[in-house]
Design a protein around this motif. Sequence first.
Motif, PDB file in Angstrom:
ATOM      1  N   CYS A  86      34.238  21.123 -57.206  1.00  0.00           N
ATOM      2  CA  CYS A  86      35.234  20.193 -56.668  1.00  0.00           C
ATOM      3  C   CYS A  86      35.648  20.716 -55.285  1.00  0.00           C
ATOM      4  O   CYS A  86      36.004  21.884 -55.140  1.00  0.00           O
ATOM      5  CB  CYS A  86      36.440  20.122 -57.602  1.00  0.00           C
ATOM      6  SG  CYS A  86      37.819  19.167 -56.948  1.00  0.00           S
TER       7      CYS A  86
ATOM      8  N   ARG B  55      33.853  11.801 -58.835  1.00  0.00           N
ATOM      9  CA  ARG B  55      32.901  12.727 -58.218  1.00  0.00           C
ATOM     10  C   ARG B  55      32.916  12.613 -56.703  1.00  0.00           C
ATOM     11  O   ARG B  55      33.074  11.501 -56.191  1.00  0.00           O
ATOM     12  CB  ARG B  55      31.501  12.527 -58.778  1.00  0.00           C
ATOM     13  CG  ARG B  55      30.893  11.198 -58.435  1.00  0.00           C
ATOM     14  CD  ARG B  55      29.530  11.037 -59.047  1.00  0.00           C
ATOM     15  NE  ARG B  55      29.126   9.668 -58.730  1.00  0.00           N
ATOM     16  CZ  ARG B  55      28.163   9.038 -59.267  1.00  0.00           C
ATOM     17  NH1 ARG B  55      27.427   9.615 -60.172  1.00  0.00           N
ATOM     18  NH2 ARG B  55      27.869   7.814 -58.912  1.00  0.00           N
TER      19      ARG B  55
ATOM     20  N   PHE C  17      34.933  15.051 -56.876  1.00  0.00           N
ATOM     21  CA  PHE C  17      36.176  15.701 -57.291  1.00  0.00           C
ATOM     22  C   PHE C  17      36.256  15.758 -58.811  1.00  0.00           C
ATOM     23  O   PHE C  17      35.594  14.991 -59.500  1.00  0.00           O
ATOM     24  CB  PHE C  17      37.381  14.949 -56.720  1.00  0.00           C
ATOM     25  CG  PHE C  17      37.333  14.829 -55.224  1.00  0.00           C
ATOM     26  CD1 PHE C  17      37.756  15.875 -54.422  1.00  0.00           C
ATOM     27  CD2 PHE C  17      36.830  13.698 -54.611  1.00  0.00           C
ATOM     28  CE1 PHE C  17      37.692  15.786 -53.044  1.00  0.00           C
ATOM     29  CE2 PHE C  17      36.764  13.594 -53.232  1.00  0.00           C
ATOM     30  CZ  PHE C  17      37.193  14.650 -52.451  1.00  0.00           C
ATOM     31  N   CYS C  18      37.110  16.630 -59.327  1.00  0.00           N
ATOM     32  CA  CYS C  18      37.256  16.757 -60.776  1.00  0.00           C
ATOM     33  C   CYS C  18      38.274  15.773 -61.327  1.00  0.00           C
ATOM     34  O   CYS C  18      38.271  15.482 -62.520  1.00  0.00           O
ATOM     35  CB  CYS C  18      37.640  18.187 -61.153  1.00  0.00           C
ATOM     36  SG  CYS C  18      39.272  18.685 -60.569  1.00  0.00           S
TER      37      CYS C  18
ATOM     38  N   CYS D 209      42.835  15.635 -57.311  1.00  0.00           N
ATOM     39  CA  CYS D 209      42.095  16.350 -56.266  1.00  0.00           C
ATOM     40  C   CYS D 209      41.587  15.391 -55.191  1.00  0.00           C
ATOM     41  O   CYS D 209      41.586  15.712 -54.003  1.00  0.00           O
ATOM     42  CB  CYS D 209      40.947  17.151 -56.878  1.00  0.00           C
ATOM     43  SG  CYS D 209      41.503  18.687 -57.655  1.00  0.00           S
TER      44      CYS D 209
END
Length: 59
Positions: free
Chosen positions: A7, A23, A25-26, A30
Amino acid sequence: MATFVDCPTCKTRVEWKEENRWRPFCSERCKQIDLGAWAEEKYTIPAVNLPEDPEELAE
């Protein structure tokens, strides 16, 4: 074989798959942190300093 990425915000390992709607990112959190950093101009893209005289570019 699964593909994993980190991430960009928190560095958590995330599987890269269609089901992960955030995605790369987690999480949405985020993703929003990263978007906020762009909005606050915390990221920059280096620019080439070109001469102001267009004739200098032709040389």
